[in-house]
Scaffold this active site. Structure first.
Site, PDB file in Angstrom:
ATOM      1  N   ALA A  57       1.052  -1.227  -0.043  1.00 23.05           N
ATOM      2  CA  ALA A  57       0.182   0.023  -0.098  1.00 23.05           C
ATOM      3  C   ALA A  57       0.842   1.289   0.041  1.00 23.05           C
ATOM      4  CB  ALA A  57      -0.992   0.018   1.272  1.00 23.05           C
TER       5      ALA A  57
ATOM      6  N   GLU B 102      -0.540   2.594   7.242  1.00 20.46           N
ATOM      7  CA  GLU B 102      -0.519   3.874   6.227  1.00 20.46           C
ATOM      8  C   GLU B 102      -1.017   5.280   6.910  1.00 20.46           C
ATOM      9  OE1 GLU B 102       1.082   3.405   3.474  1.00 20.46           O
ATOM     10  OE2 GLU B 102       1.164   1.080   3.698  1.00 20.46           O
TER      11      GLU B 102
END
Length: 877
Positions: A291, A327
């Site tokens: 990601a 993230e």
């Protein structure tokens, strides 16, 4: 790193703001646009140099506020190697003046998974496309010409032009969106002469100061789920969305829920407000990394962000928690405060992983602090025990070197040393120091000493000198413990997977928090957190007749080597139901014992004795550590039938009782630990070729193939069941997890016809992002362990072309060769790469060679020892 390095852009101008207009044509799979960059001229110059790659560029037009006139570039040149374009103008721009530079550009939407690229999905039997960005580390330049260096922060105002029936998203919220009109959009008509009413124009708010690699935008037929988070510091309610294509959106709710939980938690912990007005996530079917933390628009692959609400296994659930939490932590570490250059990548990645340890408040059931030991600490120590390792802070002069350091050292070792520091100074003081660091560098850039300065201020300790060698020197120590009359003598040496380092490789002295666990008069464990080994050797007073252990809680980034007699005492203590050694201690003891045995510093038989003593262990994470270590050990002796069969029998003896006790069903009342222990036990028995488990899983799979009803295959057992009964259900897998399970299973077949077909699928049918799963699983199958090297070498040129701009080549090299174990394997590998350009993966290649050498040595020094122990175990059981 000197700013005037030949690999860095000139400093005669500095960008402050970008007005970026991008038109996306998903029918022609092209994009074009214009960028206007506001520049501060620092030194008088006629030439402006910026980054550009794979783009067709128009002439540059510069408007100078000093002359109040427009200048068109008189000449331009392109440096292919450094990916730079130079525009020269007829007259100079004066120092102190401001210039607006406008450049038109166009490019293709390829499937490269880098820059601005296309991703595909199936709808109504047809392949359709959408577009998205992936700019880290140096690929913003392939979407628009820019100053593509992290320290050159600027603000960005993005405008997207697209087909009217598509959705546009970017870092910031939309300010306006309407069909193109010649009257309303004269600025757009200037950029795109051929535009008409079939297009729409989407304008976004201007971003805060940010690095180019964090800019993001995407266009396609997206749908979304939405939620919100009430922020504790600002009191604002932040809207949250997750976008995907409509066939996937029903699996995206959990990732959205995770984001809603952790975003306010991080704001509170770091004492810095989340500055953006929203936070979106986009799920992509083609994605190079796991990601990406684009500010305000996280992107990631399906297996990292999707979870079937009806059939989500624990492993998939944990992956979504970890990825989304990591993230979101990046919104602070990397986005608000960004490393000055890629040498300091770990300040982004290590701190964001370290932030995951805060998630017990959101997801206590996953025990993230304990699991960190197997997920990150052991991974880091394994990679860092090679001569070919590199320091956490490592020079990255050019793009090739940057791509290679996105590895277990920049991520897992960095997070591990930060976890160690946090345990040493105390969690509260550590987090206060981190907060001070962030506040001192809001919307700015930082280097290692900046982080240490913040923590030093919060703790009153000289963190710079304490931590310097942990991040700037290669490797880590093993602490050897010797009992003496008054207590223990401890000594540090650099640890290698082949033994103790010598000479120049053993010069570093680390400041090692020893965390000595002892037992008081009441039998209660106490930990001396002040004990530090800051010289080669030291003595400590303690009662060695009672249980003791160094590295209590396994927070330290080092191995501990005890004398055989004390290790026997430890084995006795860990076997007790009320052992003074915690789950983390037991995990660390197992990992250390197997690593020391591989290095020839402990008999493998002693390590197996320790494992054997843990038969009554009930904690999943301890068994997970045992499972991983025994699988690795079995992988070393994969060609020795006697040892392999005995080792498999030993594995079955440890894990089959759990299969019999826990069965194959996953009731909702199970804790995550019980569910994972059941899966671990079944997978170990399958890997060790226990026929009863194989037959059971095959039976369940046969029923599924007969009826089409997969309810008899719990999600947690998909991987094991598919492996036990291989069928190519790869194309119709209902979830990303099931698809990966099918890929891995096909590669584990014992039928050469199926294997040949699977090799072909890997080459011609697999998505680029999935090729590594095939190669990894082939390398884990004894039949294909060497076939996969021939496959890789035969198709090498095509693979190099296919993955030219991604991180993938390093991974492919590592998984192809690292599991091999003979001198002949090593010689053939070296011969193959002798005339190849290995600049983009030379670190991975060197680490693979070290892995093979370590296995060769392990087999040589431990084969007779492990055979004798296993034979004696079999006779005595």
């Amino acid at each position: 790193m000197s700013p005037d390095s030949k690999f860095r852009l000139p400093t005669n101008v500095k960008p402050t703001h970008y007005d970026l207009v991008v038109r996306t044509d998903l029918e022609k799979l092209t994009f074009d646009g214009s960028v206007t960059v506001s520049l501060d001229v620092k030194e008088e110059t006629k030439t402006i140099v910026m980054n550009s790659s794979k783009l067709n560029l128009g002439q540059a037009i510069a408007y100078s506020d000093a002359s109040k006139s427009e200048l068109t570039s008189s000449e331009s040149s392109f440096d292919e190697k450094e990916k730079r374009v130079s525009f020269t103008f007829p007259t100079s721009f004066a120092a102190g003046s401001k210039v607006k530079l406008t450049v038109g550009f166009s490019g293709e939407l390829t499937g490269s998974m880098t820059g601005y690229y296309r991703s595909s999905f199936e709808e109504d039997g047809k392949t359709k496309y959408y577009s998205l960005t992936q700019f880290e580390a140096t690929d913003a330049r392939s979407a628009f010409p820019c100053w593509d260096e992290p320290a050159l922060k600027a603000t960005y105002a993005v405008t997207m032009v697209s087909r009217a029936d598509t959705v546009n998203i970017s870092n910031m919220p939309i300010t306006s969106e309407k069909p193109f009109s010649p009257n309303d959009h004269t600025d757009i008509k200037t950029v795109f002469a051929d535009i008409n009413e079939e297009w729409k124009v989407t304008k976004f708010e201007t971003t805060p100061l940010m690095s180019s690699y964090l800019v993001a935008f995407a266009n396609g037929p997206f749908v979304y789920l939405e939620s919100s988070a009430k922020m504790p510091l600002s009191g604002r309610t932040i809207p949250l969305r997750i976008y995907a294509t409509k066939d996937l959106i029903h699996q995206a709710q959990f990732a959205l829920d995770v984001k809603a939980k952790v975003l306010p938690m991080y704001e509170q912990v770091f004492e810095v407000e989340y500055p953006l007005p929203k936070l979106d996530t986009l799920v992509a079917t083609d994605f190079d990394a796991g990601a990406m933390e684009n500010w305000g628009l996280i992107t990631g692959r399906t297996s990292a962000l999707l979870l079937d609400p009806k059939k989500g296994d624990i492993a998939a659930k944990k992956r979504v928690v970890v990825v989304q939490s990591h993230e979101v932590a990046h919104m602070w570490f990397g986005n608000i405060t960004t490393m000055e250059w890629w040498d300091y990548l770990y300040l982004n990645e290590g701190m964001s992983l370290r932030g995951l340890i805060q998630t017990p408040r959101a997801f206590p059931e996953f025990k993230p602090n304990s699991e960190f030991i197997s997920s990150h600490l052991n991974r880091a120590l394994s990679l860092d025990s090679k001569l070919s390792s590199h320091p956490i802070e490592v020079a990255c002069p050019n793009a090739e070197s940057i791509g290679q350091i996105f590895d277990g050292l920049s991520y897992s070792k960095a997070a591990s040393v930060l976890r160690m520091l946090s345990a040493y100074v105390g969690e509260d003081k550590f987090l206060k120091g981190v907060s001070l660091y962030l506040k001192a560098h809001l919307f700015a850039n930082s280097v290692t000493e900046d982080l240490w300065a913040g923590i030093s201020k919060a703790t009153g300790t000289d963190i710079i000198s304490f931590m310097d060698n942990w991040v700037k020197k290669i490797g880590f120590p093993v602490v050897t413990v010797t009992e003496i009359p008054e207590g223990i003598k401890v000594r540090q040496d650099r640890f290698l997977e082949t033994g103790l380092a010598e000479g120049k490789d053993n010069e570093t002295i680390w400041n090692i928090p020893l965390s000595i666990l002892t037992v008081d008069a009441n039998g209660k464990p106490t930990v001396d957190k002040a004990a530090v080994l800051d010289t080669r050797e030291k003595t400590f007073t303690l009662d060695t007749s009672k249980p003791y252990k160094l590295n209590a809680g396994t927070n330290g980034v080092y191995r501990v080597r005890y004398e055989d007699a004390h290790l026997s005492k430890i084995a006795t203590e860990v076997a007790k139901p009320d052992s003074v050694f915690s789950v983390e201690d037991r995990m660390g003891l197992i990992n250390d014992a197997l690593a020391l045995s591989k290095a020839g510093l402990l008999k493998l038989s002693n390590a197996l004795t320790l494992i054997n003593a843990l038969r009554n262990e009930q904690e999943y994470l301890v068994w997970d550590g045992i499972s991983g270590n025994l699988s690795s050990t079995a992988g070393v002796w994969w060609e020795d039938k006697n040892i392999r069969d005995l080792l498999n029998a030993f594995r079955v003896s440890l894990f089959l009782p759990f299969v019999k006790k826990l069965g194959y069903e996953y009731p909702a009342s199970d804790t995550p630990d019980i569910s994972q222990l059941r899966t671990c036990a079944i997978e170990q028995c399958l890997a060790a070729k226990d026929q009863s488990v194989i037959d059971t899983l095959k039976g369940r799979f046969a029923e599924y193939m007969k009826s089409g009803d997969d309810s008899g295959i719990p999600a947690d057992l998909q991987r094991a069941t598919y492996r036990a009964a291989v069928k190519a259900i790869y194309q119709k897998a209902p979830t990303p997890t099931a698809r990966i399970a099918a890929m891995l299973a096909m590669c584990q077949s014992q039928d050469q016809t199926i294997l040949d077909e699977t090799f072909n699928i890997a080459l011609t049918d697999a998505r680029d992002q999935d090729v590594v799963y095939f190669i990894m699983s082939f390398a884990g199958n004894d039949i294909t362990k060497r076939q996969v090297t021939k496959f890789f070498e035969k198709n090498y040129d095509g693979l190099v072309d296919r993955f030219a701009s991604t991180f993938m080549m390093r991974h492919l090299v590592e998984v192809t060769y690292s599991s091999l174990s003979t001198q002949k394997d090593l010689d053939e590998m070296n011969a193959f790469f002798k005339d190849k350009d290995t600049s983009r993966y030379h670190m991975g290649l060197a680490q693979s060679a070290d892995s093979i050498r370590a296995k060769i040595a392990y087999i040589e020094h431990s084969s007779s020892d492990v055979l004798q122990w296993l034979q004696a175990w079999k006779q005595g059981k």
